[in-house]
Design a protein around this motif. Structure first.
Motif, PDB file in Angstrom:
ATOM      1  N   THR A 128      78.550  13.270  49.847  1.00 47.29           N
ATOM      2  CA  THR A 128      78.093  12.815  48.324  1.00 47.29           C
ATOM      3  C   THR A 128      78.755  11.647  48.084  1.00 47.29           C
ATOM      4  OG1 THR A 128      80.032  14.052  47.458  1.00 47.29           O
ATOM      5  CG2 THR A 128      78.237  15.505  48.086  1.00 47.29           C
ATOM      6  N   ALA A 129      77.953  11.377  46.997  1.00 45.07           N
ATOM      7  CA  ALA A 129      78.696  10.181  46.167  1.00 45.07           C
ATOM      8  C   ALA A 129      80.035  10.104  45.781  1.00 45.07           C
ATOM      9  CB  ALA A 129      77.514   9.597  45.225  1.00 45.07           C
ATOM     10  N   GLU A 130      80.601  11.231  45.648  1.00 43.74           N
ATOM     11  CA  GLU A 130      81.712  11.594  45.146  1.00 43.74           C
ATOM     12  C   GLU A 130      82.802  11.358  46.282  1.00 43.74           C
ATOM     13  OE1 GLU A 130      79.496  13.405  44.273  1.00 43.74           O
ATOM     14  OE2 GLU A 130      78.985  12.762  42.308  1.00 43.74           O
ATOM     15  N   GLY A 131      82.184  11.451  47.551  1.00 45.71           N
ATOM     16  CA  GLY A 131      83.087  11.311  48.716  1.00 45.71           C
ATOM     17  C   GLY A 131      83.385  12.916  49.105  1.00 45.71           C
ATOM     18  N   SER A 132      82.605  13.819  48.741  1.00 44.69           N
ATOM     19  CA  SER A 132      82.821  15.113  49.334  1.00 44.69           C
ATOM     20  C   SER A 132      81.876  15.270  50.356  1.00 44.69           C
ATOM     21  CB  SER A 132      82.576  16.371  48.432  1.00 44.69           C
ATOM     22  OG  SER A 132      83.464  16.158  47.315  1.00 44.69           O
ATOM     23  N   LEU A 133      82.163  16.241  51.140  1.00 48.05           N
ATOM     24  CA  LEU A 133      81.300  16.808  52.309  1.00 48.05           C
ATOM     25  C   LEU A 133      80.581  18.037  51.991  1.00 48.05           C
ATOM     26  CD1 LEU A 133      83.047  15.775  55.560  1.00 48.05           C
ATOM     27  CD2 LEU A 133      81.384  14.516  54.389  1.00 48.05           C
ATOM     28  N   VAL A 134      79.368  18.308  52.204  1.00 47.20           N
ATOM     29  CA  VAL A 134      78.803  19.602  52.020  1.00 47.20           C
ATOM     30  C   VAL A 134      78.055  19.781  53.611  1.00 47.20           C
ATOM     31  CG1 VAL A 134      77.033  20.644  51.037  1.00 47.20           C
ATOM     32  CG2 VAL A 134      78.218  19.125  49.626  1.00 47.20           C
ATOM     33  N   VAL A 135      78.540  21.056  54.001  1.00 44.89           N
ATOM     34  CA  VAL A 135      78.313  21.311  55.382  1.00 44.89           C
ATOM     35  C   VAL A 135      77.731  22.923  55.570  1.00 44.89           C
ATOM     36  CG1 VAL A 135      79.215  21.657  57.596  1.00 44.89           C
ATOM     37  CG2 VAL A 135      80.379  19.981  56.122  1.00 44.89           C
ATOM     38  N   THR A 136      76.692  22.876  56.252  1.00 44.68           N
ATOM     39  CA  THR A 136      76.125  24.125  56.755  1.00 44.68           C
ATOM     40  C   THR A 136      76.572  24.445  58.088  1.00 44.68           C
ATOM     41  OG1 THR A 136      74.051  23.476  57.317  1.00 44.68           O
ATOM     42  CG2 THR A 136      74.184  24.310  55.098  1.00 44.68           C
TER      43      THR A 136
END
Length: 196
Positions: free
Chosen positions: A98-106
């Motif tokens: 994400t632009a905020e630097g988080s990772l979203v993972v499935t």
């Protein structure tokens, strides 16, 4: 500079639906000959728009753990190393930054223990927070829309527009936002080739 037209976009849509679709079937839809479709697909591959043809495995039909969506809020200096570790893991299906630097993972966790599984895969000390949701269904439907060819300049990283340049050096094709970037890149390339 190359640009996508409506025929290219239709070919892309058809390939996204079924990467094994015969060129003769695509040709009927776009009103071209199969060799002309083959040429266009080759051009799309040369441009880097089509990277590969892969199998779309429906993992919900396989028993291999629980499917989850995990959001990891990370220390800023750990985003890329964590992303790389997750991309290389067999249980991971998708990784989004994400632009905020988080990772979203499935991912599909074999033992249903997400926290321990992730702790074995990544440096958990860099994780500020972890949010995990159980997935009951998923679908993937990439849209082509009115997309235009917009690669990143190989020299400066800016977006290449229709006014940009394209160079083939060796066996690779590079795209540039302007002739200045193309000239600098080509000069450096030739110096490296010459060993100077």
């Amino acid at each position: 500079m190359p640009d996508l037209d409506d025929t290219d976009r239709t070919i892309l849509r058809l390939l996204v639906e079924d990467g094994r679709r015969p060129y003769s079937e695509i040709a009927d839809v776009v009103d071209l000959s199969p060799p002309a479709v083959s040429d266009r697909v080759s051009r799309l591959r040369d441009w880097g728009i089509v990277r590969r043809f892969t199998a779309d495995v429906d993992r919900s039909k396989l028993r291999d753990g629980v499917s989850v969506l995990a959001t990891l809020d990370l220390e800023p200096n750990a985003v890329e190393t964590t992303r790389a570790a997750l991309v290389g893991d067999e249980a991971v299906e998708h990784v989004f930054t994400t632009a905020e630097g988080s990772l979203v993972v499935t991912l599909r966790v074999p033992d249903n223990d997400v926290r321990n599984y992730l702790a074995e895969t990544i440096d958990f000390g860099a994780v500020r927070s972890l949010d995990v949701s159980l997935l009951t269904a998923s679908s993937w439907s990439p849209g082509i829309g009115a997309a235009e060819f917009a690669p990143e300049c190989a020299e400066c990283g800016n977006t290449v527009t229709a006014e940009g340049d394209t160079l083939t050096l060796g066996e690779d094709t590079y795209h540039f936002c302007c002739s200045s970037c193309a000239g600098r890149f080509e000069k450096r390339y030739e110096e490296l080739e010459a060993g100077t």
